[in-house]
Design a protein around this motif. Structure first.
Motif, PDB file in Angstrom:
ATOM      1  N   GLN A  95      17.662   0.283 -10.742  1.00  0.00           N
ATOM      2  CA  GLN A  95      17.864   0.386  -9.332  1.00  0.00           C
ATOM      3  C   GLN A  95      15.965   0.163  -8.452  1.00  0.00           C
ATOM      4  OE1 GLN A  95      19.784   3.498  -7.662  1.00  0.00           O
ATOM      5  NE2 GLN A  95      21.683   2.589  -6.761  1.00  0.00           N
ATOM      6  N   GLU A  96      15.433   1.490  -9.408  1.00  0.00           N
ATOM      7  CA  GLU A  96      14.596   2.677  -8.927  1.00  0.00           C
ATOM      8  C   GLU A  96      13.196   0.310  -8.649  1.00  0.00           C
ATOM      9  OE1 GLU A  96      16.362   3.994 -11.095  1.00  0.00           O
ATOM     10  OE2 GLU A  96      14.954   2.904 -11.845  1.00  0.00           O
ATOM     11  N   SER A  97      13.212  -0.439  -9.529  1.00  0.00           N
ATOM     12  CA  SER A  97      12.193  -1.542  -9.321  1.00  0.00           C
ATOM     13  C   SER A  97      12.010  -2.358  -8.505  1.00  0.00           C
ATOM     14  CB  SER A  97      12.701  -2.072 -10.956  1.00  0.00           C
ATOM     15  OG  SER A  97      14.048  -2.224 -10.974  1.00  0.00           O
ATOM     16  N   VAL A  98      13.176  -1.878  -7.343  1.00  0.00           N
ATOM     17  CA  VAL A  98      13.302  -2.378  -6.093  1.00  0.00           C
ATOM     18  C   VAL A  98      12.411  -2.405  -5.482  1.00  0.00           C
ATOM     19  CG1 VAL A  98      14.607  -3.724  -4.296  1.00  0.00           C
ATOM     20  CG2 VAL A  98      15.947  -3.888  -6.719  1.00  0.00           C
ATOM     21  N   MET A  99      11.387  -3.585  -5.586  1.00  0.00           N
ATOM     22  CA  MET A  99      10.686  -3.027  -4.416  1.00  0.00           C
ATOM     23  C   MET A  99      10.344  -3.868  -3.433  1.00  0.00           C
ATOM     24  SD  MET A  99       8.150  -2.489  -6.577  1.00  0.00           S
ATOM     25  CE  MET A  99       6.403  -2.852  -5.574  1.00  0.00           C
ATOM     26  N   VAL A 100       9.438  -3.297  -1.990  1.00  0.00           N
ATOM     27  CA  VAL A 100      10.249  -3.274  -0.769  1.00  0.00           C
ATOM     28  C   VAL A 100       8.315  -3.835  -0.354  1.00  0.00           C
ATOM     29  CG1 VAL A 100      11.258  -2.706   1.853  1.00  0.00           C
ATOM     30  CG2 VAL A 100      11.908  -1.781  -0.377  1.00  0.00           C
ATOM     31  N   ALA A 101       8.215  -5.043   0.460  1.00  0.00           N
ATOM     32  CA  ALA A 101       6.901  -5.205   0.669  1.00  0.00           C
ATOM     33  C   ALA A 101       6.292  -4.419   2.306  1.00  0.00           C
ATOM     34  CB  ALA A 101       6.955  -6.819   1.311  1.00  0.00           C
ATOM     35  N   GLY A 102       5.655  -4.279   2.055  1.00  0.00           N
ATOM     36  CA  GLY A 102       5.582  -3.226   3.111  1.00  0.00           C
ATOM     37  C   GLY A 102       5.005  -2.725   4.509  1.00  0.00           C
ATOM     38  N   PRO A 103       4.620  -2.086   5.230  1.00  0.00           N
ATOM     39  CA  PRO A 103       4.760  -1.892   6.367  1.00  0.00           C
ATOM     40  C   PRO A 103       4.585  -3.141   7.464  1.00  0.00           C
ATOM     41  CG  PRO A 103       2.876  -0.561   6.188  1.00  0.00           C
ATOM     42  CD  PRO A 103       2.970  -1.608   5.198  1.00  0.00           C
ATOM     43  N   CYS A 104       6.078  -3.080   7.539  1.00  0.00           N
ATOM     44  CA  CYS A 104       6.197  -4.896   9.070  1.00  0.00           C
ATOM     45  C   CYS A 104       5.168  -4.398   9.960  1.00  0.00           C
ATOM     46  CB  CYS A 104       7.069  -4.979   8.928  1.00  0.00           C
ATOM     47  SG  CYS A 104       9.223  -5.219   8.142  1.00  0.00           S
ATOM     48  N   TRP A 105       4.748  -3.269   9.848  1.00  0.00           N
ATOM     49  CA  TRP A 105       4.779  -3.087  11.992  1.00  0.00           C
ATOM     50  C   TRP A 105       3.109  -4.620  11.020  1.00  0.00           C
ATOM     51  CZ3 TRP A 105      -0.031  -1.362  11.630  1.00  0.00           C
ATOM     52  CH2 TRP A 105      -1.007  -0.857  10.525  1.00  0.00           C
ATOM     53  N   LEU A 106       2.495  -3.975  10.381  1.00  0.00           N
ATOM     54  CA  LEU A 106       1.431  -4.804  10.348  1.00  0.00           C
ATOM     55  C   LEU A 106       1.055  -6.150  10.754  1.00  0.00           C
ATOM     56  CD1 LEU A 106      -0.753  -3.534   6.527  1.00  0.00           C
ATOM     57  CD2 LEU A 106      -1.240  -3.432   9.111  1.00  0.00           C
ATOM     58  N   LEU A 107       2.639  -6.796  10.587  1.00  0.00           N
ATOM     59  CA  LEU A 107       2.252  -8.382  10.315  1.00  0.00           C
ATOM     60  C   LEU A 107       2.798  -9.065  11.321  1.00  0.00           C
ATOM     61  CD1 LEU A 107       5.229  -9.475   7.611  1.00  0.00           C
ATOM     62  CD2 LEU A 107       2.864  -9.614   7.536  1.00  0.00           C
ATOM     63  N   TYR A 108       2.921  -8.178  12.599  1.00  0.00           N
ATOM     64  CA  TYR A 108       3.109  -7.917  13.995  1.00  0.00           C
ATOM     65  C   TYR A 108       1.905  -7.455  14.248  1.00  0.00           C
ATOM     66  CZ  TYR A 108       7.697  -8.972  13.687  1.00  0.00           C
ATOM     67  OH  TYR A 108       9.002  -9.459  13.242  1.00  0.00           O
ATOM     68  N   LEU A 109       0.619  -6.989  13.426  1.00  0.00           N
ATOM     69  CA  LEU A 109      -0.533  -7.032  14.554  1.00  0.00           C
ATOM     70  C   LEU A 109      -1.329  -8.049  14.890  1.00  0.00           C
ATOM     71  CD1 LEU A 109      -2.104  -4.176  15.196  1.00  0.00           C
ATOM     72  CD2 LEU A 109      -3.275  -4.601  12.841  1.00  0.00           C
ATOM     73  N   ASP A 110      -1.417  -8.863  14.413  1.00  0.00           N
ATOM     74  CA  ASP A 110      -2.789 -10.306  14.607  1.00  0.00           C
ATOM     75  C   ASP A 110      -1.849 -10.464  15.906  1.00  0.00           C
ATOM     76  OD1 ASP A 110      -2.951 -13.712  12.521  1.00  0.00           O
ATOM     77  OD2 ASP A 110      -3.784 -11.903  14.303  1.00  0.00           O
ATOM     78  N   GLY A 126      -6.014  -2.940   3.751  1.00  0.00           N
ATOM     79  CA  GLY A 126      -5.662  -0.935   3.022  1.00  0.00           C
ATOM     80  C   GLY A 126      -4.471  -0.743   2.252  1.00  0.00           C
ATOM     81  N   LEU A 127      -3.437  -1.258   3.980  1.00  0.00           N
ATOM     82  CA  LEU A 127      -2.294  -0.093   4.161  1.00  0.00           C
ATOM     83  C   LEU A 127      -0.985  -1.193   3.505  1.00  0.00           C
ATOM     84  CD1 LEU A 127      -2.935   0.869   7.372  1.00  0.00           C
ATOM     85  CD2 LEU A 127      -2.688   1.894   5.332  1.00  0.00           C
ATOM     86  N   TRP A 128      -1.480  -2.506   3.214  1.00  0.00           N
ATOM     87  CA  TRP A 128      -0.288  -3.119   2.696  1.00  0.00           C
ATOM     88  C   TRP A 128       0.292  -3.742   1.558  1.00  0.00           C
ATOM     89  CZ3 TRP A 128       3.581  -5.930   5.522  1.00  0.00           C
ATOM     90  CH2 TRP A 128       3.995  -7.450   4.938  1.00  0.00           C
ATOM     91  N   ASN A 129       1.712  -2.974   1.109  1.00  0.00           N
ATOM     92  CA  ASN A 129       2.153  -3.467  -0.604  1.00  0.00           C
ATOM     93  C   ASN A 129       2.618  -4.448  -0.414  1.00  0.00           C
ATOM     94  OD1 ASN A 129       1.756  -0.381  -0.217  1.00  0.00           O
ATOM     95  ND2 ASN A 129       3.791   0.318   0.188  1.00  0.00           N
ATOM     96  N   PRO A 130       1.675  -5.483  -1.288  1.00  0.00           N
ATOM     97  CA  PRO A 130       2.796  -7.167  -1.528  1.00  0.00           C
ATOM     98  C   PRO A 130       3.447  -7.103  -2.715  1.00  0.00           C
ATOM     99  CG  PRO A 130       0.081  -6.695  -2.402  1.00  0.00           C
ATOM    100  CD  PRO A 130       0.741  -5.814  -2.022  1.00  0.00           C
ATOM    101  N   CYS A 131       4.501  -8.160  -2.016  1.00  0.00           N
ATOM    102  CA  CYS A 131       5.488  -8.506  -3.309  1.00  0.00           C
ATOM    103  C   CYS A 131       4.452  -8.717  -4.431  1.00  0.00           C
ATOM    104  CB  CYS A 131       6.313  -9.194  -2.833  1.00  0.00           C
ATOM    105  SG  CYS A 131       8.144  -8.546  -2.209  1.00  0.00           S
ATOM    106  N   PRO A 132       4.403  -7.673  -5.826  1.00  0.00           N
ATOM    107  CA  PRO A 132       3.911  -8.450  -7.155  1.00  0.00           C
ATOM    108  C   PRO A 132       4.999  -9.772  -6.920  1.00  0.00           C
ATOM    109  CG  PRO A 132       5.552  -6.356  -7.260  1.00  0.00           C
ATOM    110  CD  PRO A 132       5.753  -6.855  -5.704  1.00  0.00           C
ATOM    111  N   LYS A 133       4.000 -10.807  -7.980  1.00  0.00           N
ATOM    112  CA  LYS A 133       4.566 -11.498  -8.549  1.00  0.00           C
ATOM    113  C   LYS A 133       5.708 -11.281  -9.545  1.00  0.00           C
ATOM    114  CE  LYS A 133       0.998 -14.288  -7.215  1.00  0.00           C
ATOM    115  NZ  LYS A 133      -0.188 -13.600  -6.704  1.00  0.00           N
TER     116      LYS A 133
END
Lengths: 500, 413
Positions: free
Chosen positions: A297-312, A259-266
């Motif tokens: 500048q706008e095309s730099v994507m930032v992957a997504g909320p970091c706390w999700l990775l620490y949820l596990d 639901g919440l993760w914005n992945p890095c596009p390939k």
């Protein structure tokens, strides 16, 4: 009524879990997901726990004495429970290790949809297992003995709250609620059959009381399922419970990720602030590059909320805590049985005093009470009487006292002060008095009286301690004897003085 | 100081050192972001847990009498050894799983030099550990044997020598459990050192994984096999004690034969022999005799028989022959037959009975119905057991057999 059978349930669960393990391994190979592979190995550990419990159940059905084991194999179930509990603790430990690994190196879930699918399937299987074994895990007491004795009633009330999951933890209560609402259907469908079983059992106990009940209409194992079998089933239940929690975590994590993760596009540059790898320098480099080319500048994507990775890992830690909390009582209980402790409901001191106050009984020593498994409690005692005819009078009364406490397998050795050995001693007789003192199970608290010489008292102390090499070590050891032991000594002292 | 306190203080010392090492390793792993260091730190932690279990066992087993345990906690050693070996088995299982994952997904060891250094440090620590424990427990035991000869206590007979070894064996069981973990750790460090050396000497850089990546998992699997092969004998030994099995040196058939031949004993049943811990064997039995003097004489001789078999704590319950009750079954199992399922060994199923002088006759008589029930029998059971009393008629038949015995035994007297 095949589902009532312990072995059938274990086999069914075993087959299901093994099948699921194979499926998970195949899926992980196909999707090349390492997380799924490790989850599948958790299932494999579940399979091993079930195998251990099954082996224990098979062994424990042989209650007859054999050449190798004069007690039969009833204790196998307690051992099975202990093995499962230790295994579960080791498993918690490795899960802890993995969680810490994830903290230092978080990585994102690839293909969350597949993970959700497999996770839900695993959860269903685990809930089914919980349903199968919950019958035993939480208050499965419609099943136990239908004896009419008062002591067994007492025993039931004592062991009643025991198998229930301990209250306290908010999470634990939440999970308990979940499982109990889910298994309501199961228990209600089983409820009818339980009552029927209870009825038949009452008939059977009537038969037993009246005469020589030669035949058992039901399977013997239904009737004799008592707390040792419950221990074993509890071990399995805890394993399945741990697995279910694991599946819940996997599903929750994957759902949130999806639901919440914005992945890095390939394609395109991407900055992943959460993963702390040596690639980061390259990423910042590329970012600087892009800032230099202000147009993009706008095309730099930032992957997504970091706390999700620490949820596990956080959820895993919580799960480990829950599991350890629920495993500890099982571990403790089976360890206490294996250590030959006196069962909780029996008070040795009061039993001792009851026996001593009987008329005709001069002294009681070497009183040992221990639990073989379940409700089979064994007692031995040496009773000192003035002469054999007095003994014949009190023998039945002694057995009754033991019976009232729930101890039905007793061996009472009468000793007569008038014959043979010096009065006041009356201990186990001759060949093993002196040389073998060290080899006796517990030579000691009972006979080191004040009347003895220094030599024999030191000998009796040496009986109680580990091997002694020098006299001086003996004395230092005597100082370190715990005070409880001295208390036992003084009791016996009083006895001997009164008999003289 | 006695040997026992030496052991527990050594255990405590090693616990403290392990704790310090674990703290150092985990902080370095976090700072340097190294995965293998983190896993090594956890190996040290598991080591710590196993030593705590061992320490617990040693400490508690010193209690000799307690109100919750009439035997004292001598068995704690054995239980600690069992717990440690099961724990080691479970850890080996998870390490095995990791190795399989590495096979499927091979990875290179990065920063080989750092890993090598830490691996060597871990190996030294483990060797140090091993040396301390060996010195404490095994070397001393050898010295102890030689000193038995000049022990100042005259009362002890020469058979104390092997007996001392037996008692040391039970504490040694506990230490063996801890040593199992030490060995596992040491072998793990060896594997780490070897792999890191190879990667240091032949660095792979950015090349894809070749044979070098497979060394780590293969060596790990070999290590798992080695440790499991030393864990299983320990598990087996401790299970024999915990399951109340007949201890190794005792032959039940021979023992019951000899006991049945003691004069004054008409029959015996409910013979139980088990080992408490460390060579302390306990036996209980019920004998049927005619009179009280019979019992007194027989009791002494019975104890002698047990003593020769190595069993020194015996409790004998005499039952006097009463013509009303069945000869062979126990005449006082409990006050009523309803307690049967709570007896240690069910009376409905035939007990391990042995009668004096008529075993051959009974054997031939009883073995025929025995064959009918062949399907339910196992090979381990003593063949004299007669079959499950499926209906009351069979019981009557047995009583019928035994009816002629009282007359015969009375003529014997």
């Amino acid at each position: 009524r095949w589902w009532q059978n312990r072995r059938a349930r274990l086999l069914c669960m075993l087959a299901l879990t093994f099948l699921f393990f194979v499926v998970e391994v195949v899926v992980s190979r196909v999707t090349s997901s390492l997380a799924m592979l490790s989850d599948s190995f958790h299932m494999l550990s579940d399979v091993m726990a079930l195998v251990v419990a099954l082996v224990a159940v098979r062994f424990a059905q042989r209650t007859r004495a054999t050449k190798k084991n004069t007690f039969g194999w009833v204790r196998a179930e307690v051992m099975g429970a202990l093995v499962n509990a230790v295994f579960l603790t080791a498993l918690c430990f490795t899960i802890l290790l993995e969680a810490i690994e994830r903290f230092t190196e978080p990585h994102e879930i690839q293909q969350p949809l597949v993970v959700i699918g497999v996770g839900v399937a695993g959860l269903i299987i685990n809930l089914l297992g919980l349903c199968l074994f919950n019958h035993h895990g939480v208050g499965g007491h419609g099943h136990s003995h239908g004896h009419g004795h008062s002591h067994s009633g007492r025993q039931h009330s004592r062991s009643g709250p025991k198998p229930e999951q301990p209250p306290g933890d908010g999470e634990a209560a939440l999970h308990r609620e979940e499982t109990s609402t889910l298994v309501e259907n199961c228990s209600s469908s089983n409820g009818v059959s339980q009552e029927k079983l209870g009825d038949v059992k009452d008939d059977m106990t009537d038969l037993q009381v009246n005469g020589n009940a030669g035949h058992y209409p039901l399977d013997v194992e239904e009737v004799e399922e008592d707390s040792s079998a419950q221990l074993n089933m509890r071990g399995v239940f805890l394993h399945v419970f741990g697995d279910a929690l694991g599946s819940v975590i996997v599903v929750v994590n994957a759902l949130l990720f999806y639901g919440l993760w914005n992945p890095c596009p390939k394609d395109g540059p991407c900055f992943n602030p959460c993963v702390n790898s040596h690639c980061m320098e390259n990423a910042t480099l590329s970012q600087i590059f892009h800032r230099a080319n202000k147009s993009e500048q706008e095309s730099v994507m930032v992957a997504g909320p970091c706390w999700l990775l620490y949820l596990d890992p956080v959820l895993c830690l919580i799960m480990v805590c829950i599991l350890l909390y629920t495993t500890y009582p099982l571990l403790r209980e089976s360890a206490l049985i294996l250590l030959q402790t006196v069962p909780k409901q029996i008070d040795v001191h009061s039993l001792n005093s009851k026996l001593r106050t009987l008329e005709g009984v001069e002294a009681v020593h070497e009183l040992h009470i221990w639990q073989l498994a379940g409700s089979r409690i064994i007692g031995t005692a040496h009773i000192k009487c003035p002469d054999p005819s007095t003994y014949m009078m009190v023998a039945k009364r002694i057995k009754e006292i033991f019976h009232d406490e729930g101890i039905h397998a007793t061996t009472i050795q009468p000793e007569f002060a008038s014959v043979g050995s010096e009065s006041g001693r009356g201990k186990c007789e001759f060949p093993c008095r002196t040389q073998c003192a060290l080899k006796q199970c517990c030579g000691t608290g009972e006979d080191s009286t004040a009347k003895k010489t220094e030599k024999s008292s030191s000998l009796s102390i040496s009986c109680s301690e580990v091997v002694i090499e020098f006299p001086k070590t003996r004395r230092t050891k005597s100082e370190s004897i715990p005070s409880v032991k001295l208390e036992a000594n003084t009791d016996q002292n009083e006895q001997f003085e009164s008999s003289l | 100081m006695g040997r026992y306190s030496g052991r527990s203080s050594r255990l405590i010392f090693m616990c403290v050192v392990s704790l310090v090492l674990f703290a150092v390793e985990i902080s370095v792993a976090y700072v340097g972001n190294s995965l293998s260091l983190a896993s090594d730190a956890f190996a040290v932690l598991s080591h710590l847990i196993s030593m705590i279990i061992g320490l617990f066992g040693v400490r508690i087993s010193r209690i000799r009498w307690h109100k919750t345990n009439t035997f004292g906690f001598i068995r704690a050693d054995v239980l600690g050894a069992f717990g440690n070996s099961v724990f080691a088995t479970a850890l080996m299982f998870s390490i095995f799983v990791e190795a399989i994952k590495r096979f499927i997904n091979p990875q290179k060891t990065e920063k080989a030099l750092l890993v090598l250094i830490v691996g060597i440090a871990g190996l030294c620590f483990n060797l140090f550990n091993y040396v301390i424990f060996m010195d404490c427990c095994y070397c001393r035991s050898h010295q102890g044997d030689t000193e038995t000869g000049d022990s100042p206590n005259d009362q002890k007979s020469p058979e104390e020598g092997p007996q001392k070894k037996k008692e040391k064996k039970s504490e040694a069981l506990n230490i063996r459990g801890v040593l199992l973990h030490v060995m596992g750790d040491a072998l793990g460090s060896v594997v780490v050192v070897v792999t890191a050396t190879i990667f240091h000497v032949l660095p792979l850089g950015n090349a894809p994984c070749n044979w070098q990546c497979y060394i780590d998992p293969s060596l790990t699997i070999i290590m798992v096999v080695i440790i499991l092969s030393s864990a299983f004998p320990l598990i087996k030994e401790t299970s024999i004690i915990l399951l109340q099995m007949v201890p190794k040196g005792v032959n039940m058939q021979l023992l019951t034969d000899r006991l049945a031949r003691v004069p004054g004993v008409s029959s015996l049943h409910e013979v139980h022999v088990w080992e408490l811990a460390g060579g302390k064997n306990i036996a209980t039995l019920h004998i049927k005799c005619q009179t009280a003097t019979d019992y007194q004489d027989a009791a002494y001789k019975i104890r002698k028989v047990f003593h020769e078999a190595g069993i020194h704590s015996v409790t004998i319950q005499p039952e006097y022959i009463d013509h009303k009750t069945s000869q062979l079954l126990c005449s006082s199992p409990c006050i009523s037959k309803a307690c049967d399922s709570q007896l240690c060994c069910s009376q409905q199923k035939p007990p391990l009975t042995k009668t004096n002088g008529y075993t051959e006759k009974n054997d031939s008589f009883l073995s025929t119905p025995h064959k009918d029930n062949g399907s339910s029998k196992n090979d381990v059971e003593i063949p004299i057991e007669y079959p499950l009393a499926e209906n009351s008629t069979k019981n009557v038949k047995n009583c019928g057999v035994s009816d002629d015995k009282p007359q015969l035994s009375s003529t014997r007297l």
